[in-house]
Design a protein around this motif. Structure first.
Motif, mmCIF file in Angstrom:
data_model
loop_
_atom_site.group_PDB
_atom_site.id
_atom_site.type_symbol
_atom_site.label_atom_id
_atom_site.label_comp_id
_atom_site.label_asym_id
_atom_site.label_seq_id
_atom_site.Cartn_x
_atom_site.Cartn_y
_atom_site.Cartn_z
ATOM 1 N N ALA A 1 70.455 61.728 60.255
ATOM 2 C CA ALA A 1 71.369 60.290 61.337
ATOM 3 C C ALA A 1 70.339 58.964 61.559
ATOM 4 N N LEU A 2 69.306 59.194 61.790
ATOM 5 C CA LEU A 2 68.555 57.592 62.076
ATOM 6 C C LEU A 2 68.903 57.173 60.341
ATOM 7 N N GLY A 3 69.113 57.224 59.454
ATOM 8 C CA GLY A 3 70.051 56.273 58.291
ATOM 9 C C GLY A 3 71.315 56.192 58.199
ATOM 10 N N ALA A 4 71.844 56.896 58.844
ATOM 11 C CA ALA A 4 73.610 56.794 59.049
ATOM 12 C C ALA A 4 73.537 55.889 59.867
ATOM 13 N N ILE A 5 72.706 55.720 60.810
ATOM 14 C CA ILE A 5 72.774 55.016 62.489
ATOM 15 C C ILE A 5 72.474 53.766 61.755
ATOM 16 N N PHE A 6 71.277 53.443 60.443
ATOM 17 C CA PHE A 6 70.771 51.825 60.214
ATOM 18 C C PHE A 6 71.839 51.390 59.135
ATOM 19 N N VAL A 7 72.470 52.447 58.468
ATOM 20 C CA VAL A 7 73.472 51.668 57.296
ATOM 21 C C VAL A 7 74.621 51.089 57.861
ATOM 22 N N VAL A 8 75.086 51.731 59.353
ATOM 23 C CA VAL A 8 76.184 51.351 60.133
ATOM 24 C C VAL A 8 76.340 50.279 60.973
ATOM 25 N N TRP A 9 74.676 50.274 61.118
ATOM 26 C CA TRP A 9 73.991 48.997 61.824
ATOM 27 C C TRP A 9 74.528 48.000 60.533
ATOM 28 N N TYR A 10 73.502 47.928 59.782
ATOM 29 C CA TYR A 10 73.305 46.695 58.911
ATOM 30 C C TYR A 10 74.755 46.444 58.598
ATOM 31 N N ALA A 11 75.320 47.681 57.666
ATOM 32 C CA ALA A 11 76.647 46.643 57.495
ATOM 33 C C ALA A 11 77.462 46.290 58.824
ATOM 34 N N SER A 12 77.796 46.574 59.876
ATOM 35 C CA SER A 12 78.450 45.842 60.276
ATOM 36 C C SER A 12 77.845 44.355 61.360
ATOM 37 N N GLU A 13 76.402 44.644 61.355
ATOM 38 C CA GLU A 13 75.403 43.252 61.560
ATOM 39 C C GLU A 13 74.757 42.802 60.981
ATOM 40 N N ARG A 14 74.098 42.991 59.194
ATOM 41 C CA ARG A 14 74.067 42.445 58.504
ATOM 42 C C ARG A 14 72.217 41.845 58.718
#
Length: 268
Positions: free
Chosen positions: A123-136
């Protein structure tokens, strides 16, 4: 990983400019006191959660924890700049509720700690992926919009749940006990610090790695102090341990609120 080397680095390698840093006032600077208070909040959250669960009915305790978390985050989102008391109150409530979330999975639903640890890590990894994809960017020095702040607090909540499950995994499933677990995590937290200092790990990865480890580190020592002798602890009780750690937190946060020693520079 203290303020001496916090360039506001992001995964793209871009540092925060002075103009940007002037707006970044919703999170504190990462100083030694930041890590001390963070560890204290993890321990307090662990024992406070256990104390509530044994004082009132568990569903009521979880409900109270959830309400406290919502109230704390609403207050944090409403303020326009970093305020030590508001920020750390939110962290404390995340700690309490994150502990409850991990405990509900194991105690209430019978999910093994190894499964919940892996699940929270995913779950933490998924949040990081979405966060980075959205905000770089995953840097805490780029939390300057409500959306980024949402990602930040979702990440914080996931790290607390993951750390709780990991701490219980080592102490109970692996049979290491609370004291040995605490000592092991105390040694492990030096790894990202050394890796950052030697250039083997960038600032963002080092910060979040250490952030996760602080949870089982503080919780293991707090549990060791609070649980009975039969469970390998000092038997001080979860209530007294919670109160003692709370006094330390309040004192340190009051110091930061007065001095603003950890506030991001403004007016640049």
């Amino acid at each position: 990983m203290t303020s001496a080397r916090q360039p506001g680095a992001v995964l793209t390698g871009v540092s925060a400019t002075p103009g940007v840093r002037a707006r970044l006032s919703k999170v504190p600077q990462v100083t030694i006191l930041f890590w001390i208070i963070k560890v204290l909040t993890t321990g307090m959250g662990e024992t406070a959660s256990d104390f509530l669960a044994h004082t009132v009915a568990p569903p009521v305790a979880v409900g109270l924890g959830g309400l406290g978390l919502v109230a704390a985050l609403i207050l944090q989102f409403r303020v326009r700049r970093y305020l030590a008391g508001v920020y750390w109150f939110a962290v404390i409530m995340v700690s309490v509720f994150g502990t409850m979330a991990a405990d509900v999975l194991h105690v209430g639903l019978g999910v093994p700690y190894v499964v919940s640890t892996i699940g929270f890590a995913v779950a933490l990894g998924a949040i990081f992926v979405v966060w980075y994809a959205s905000e770089r960017s995953l840097s805490i020095h780029s939390i300057d919009t409500p959306r980024r702040e949402c990602f930040y607090w979702a990440t914080v909540l996931a790290t607390f749940a993951l750390g709780t499950a990991a701490g219980d995994l080592t102490a109970m499933t692996f049979g290491w006990g609370y004291l040995l677990s605490g000592v092991i995590f105390a040694a492990l937290i030096a790894v990202p610090a050394i890796a950052f200092r030697t250039g083997a790990l960038n600032a963002v990865a080092a910060f979040w790695t250490a952030y996760v480890i602080t949870r089982p580190l503080g919780a293991s020592f707090a549990d060791w102090m609070g649980v009975s002798h039969e469970r390998g602890g000092l038997g001080l009780g979860t209530g007294p341990v919670t109160a003692a750690w709370a006094v330390l937190i309040v004192g340190l946060v009051a110091y930061l609120a007065i001095t603003r020693a950890d506030a991001e520079p403004t007016g640049i």
